[in-house]
Scaffold this active site. Structure first.
Site, PDB file in Angstrom:
ATOM      1  CG  ASP A   1      -1.582   1.201   1.337  1.00  0.00           C
ATOM      2  OD1 ASP A   1      -2.491   1.469   0.295  1.00  0.00           O
ATOM      3  OD2 ASP A   1      -1.872   1.865   2.421  1.00  0.00           O
ATOM      4  CB  SER A   2       0.134   4.753  -0.710  1.00  0.00           C
ATOM      5  OG  SER A   2      -0.836   4.926   0.136  1.00  0.00           O
TER       6      SER A   2
ATOM      7  CB  CYS B   1      -3.124   0.411  -2.544  1.00  0.00           C
ATOM      8  SG  CYS B   1      -3.317   2.363  -2.890  1.00  0.00           S
ATOM      9  CG  ASN B   2      -9.829   0.750  -2.968  1.00  0.00           C
ATOM     10  OD1 ASN B   2      -9.338   0.580  -1.764  1.00  0.00           O
ATOM     11  ND2 ASN B   2     -10.733   0.098  -3.485  1.00  0.00           N
ATOM     12  CB  THR B   3      -5.155   4.862  -5.563  1.00  0.00           C
ATOM     13  OG1 THR B   3      -5.844   5.267  -4.298  1.00  0.00           O
ATOM     14  CG2 THR B   3      -4.757   5.928  -6.159  1.00  0.00           C
TER      15      THR B   3
ATOM     16  CB  CYS C   1      -9.486   4.958   0.246  1.00  0.00           C
ATOM     17  SG  CYS C   1      -7.622   5.160   0.864  1.00  0.00           S
ATOM     18  CB  THR C   2      -6.754  -0.065   2.045  1.00  0.00           C
ATOM     19  OG1 THR C   2      -5.895   0.638   1.478  1.00  0.00           O
ATOM     20  CG2 THR C   2      -7.256  -1.130   1.292  1.00  0.00           C
TER      21      THR C   2
ATOM     22  CE1 TYR D   1       2.170   4.939  -3.635  1.00  0.00           C
ATOM     23  CE2 TYR D   1       0.928   3.269  -4.098  1.00  0.00           C
ATOM     24  CZ  TYR D   1       2.022   3.681  -3.950  1.00  0.00           C
ATOM     25  OH  TYR D   1       3.206   2.522  -3.769  1.00  0.00           O
ATOM     26  N   GLY D   2      -3.183   8.824  -4.357  1.00  0.00           N
ATOM     27  CA  GLY D   2      -4.293   9.332  -4.662  1.00  0.00           C
ATOM     28  C   GLY D   2      -4.230  10.392  -5.990  1.00  0.00           C
TER      29      GLY D   2
HETATM   30  N1  DGL Z   1      -4.761   3.068   0.648  1.00  0.00           N
HETATM   31  C1  DGL Z   1      -5.078   3.776  -0.368  1.00  0.00           C
HETATM   32  C2  DGL Z   1      -6.192   3.389  -1.445  1.00  0.00           C
HETATM   33  O1  DGL Z   1      -6.718   2.415  -1.122  1.00  0.00           O
HETATM   34  C3  DGL Z   1      -3.952   4.971  -0.942  1.00  0.00           C
HETATM   35  C4  DGL Z   1      -4.573   6.165  -0.894  1.00  0.00           C
HETATM   36  C5  DGL Z   1      -3.508   7.025  -1.097  1.00  0.00           C
HETATM   37  O2  DGL Z   1      -2.210   6.850  -1.139  1.00  0.00           O
HETATM   38  O3  DGL Z   1      -3.660   8.308  -1.610  1.00  0.00           O
HETATM   39  O4  DGL Z   1      -6.409   3.954  -2.320  1.00  0.00           O
END
Ligand code: DGL
Length: 261
Positions: free
Chosen positions: A10-11, A73-75, A183-184, A42-43
């Site tokens: 994940d980020s 991580c969804n992104t 988002c996780t 990451y978003g």
């Molecule tokens: N946990 C992330 C997700 O699911 C990361 C969000 C991010 O880094 O912006 O999207």
């Protein structure tokens, strides 16, 4: 029987909301977790940028001989899962916004998804919402500042509650009865969200579904570790590891050291 670890990325600490479900459901599996703290969030990044940084993380995990990677991580899933599946032989499990259960169970015919900009821009979100939510009102909301709040462990701050209230009011006014956490990082805000949402709104964390899918793939590809030895958990971060260590402690009750690479 395959004792090789499962990689989780994940980020930042968000993927731990998936990791905690993984270790609860599959307690004999070894894991290697990577928090790309240096590149968080990451978003707002472009797809090309995300592919490049996630590819580096994947190479790192593969150097630990992982048998499967959960892109927690969804992104990152939205931006890079196709690329990863094309370029590597091991199985990848991605995150998908849980629009389906929300759309199936809504009584008010109004649901909402909270996610990052990157996730809403991805084709996965578009396809999922088209497929499952064509006959309900689907409202989307970018979780402005929420990743930052979790990464800085400001979850229980009064400012956070005020901010969540502000984000949620327009959705509550739309009479939603399901809020999908896309988002996780956000499942760590569930209690805070419950404080500001009416009690008829169900909050959906996709982690159990993702781990169910992981289990199916492990069984199907004969990759399960059934050894019943104590599992080994490794944690790495590309930035300050303290926040990762503190979240892992909150989840497991044990002190694990995270290594910065
Ligand atoms: N946990 C992330 C997700 O699911 C990361 C969000 C991010 O880094 O912006 O999207």
């Amino acid at each position: 029987m395959d004792k090789r670890p499962i990689g989780v990325l994940d980020s930042g600490v968000g993927g731990l909301s998936v990791w905690r479900e993984l270790v609860k459901t599959l307690p004999y599996e070894n894991t290697v977790y990577f928090a790309d703290t240096e590149n968080c969030p990451y978003g707002p990044k472009s797809q090309q940028e995300i592919i490049k940084i996630v590819d580096k993380v994947v190479k790192f995990l593969i150097s630990y001989d992982v048998k499967l990677i959960i892109v927690a991580c969804n992104t990152a899933t939205a931006a890079a899962i196709d690329y990863l599946r094309l370029h590597y032989d091991i199985p990848f499990i991605g995150m998908e916004p849980a629009v389906k259960p929300a759309a199936l169970n809504t009584k008010t015919k109004s649901i909402a998804v909270l996610a990052t900009e990157g996730t809403f821009n991805g084709k996965l979100y578009l396809e999922t919402s088209k497929k499952y939510a064509s006959d309900v009102d689907l409202h989307i909301k970018v979780g402005d500042k929420l990743v930052e709040i979790v990464e800085n462990d400001k979850i229980n701050y009064p400012e956070t509650e005020a901010h969540l209230k502000e984000l949620m009011i327009p959705l509550v006014q739309k009479n939603i009865d399901h809020l999908v956490l896309g988002c996780t990082h956000y499942p760590f805000l569930t209690d805070a969200l419950k404080k500001v949402l009416p009690s008829n709104i169900t909050i959906i964390d996709p982690a159990p579904a993702v781990i169910k899918q992981t289990t199916n793939v492990l069984i199907e590809k004969d990759l399960m570790n059934n050894s019943m030895d104590n599992p080994e958990y490794k944690f790495y971060s590309s930035g300050n590891p303290e926040i990762l260590e503190s979240f892992v402690y909150n989840i497991t009750g044990f002190h694990y050291k995270a290594t910065t690479i």
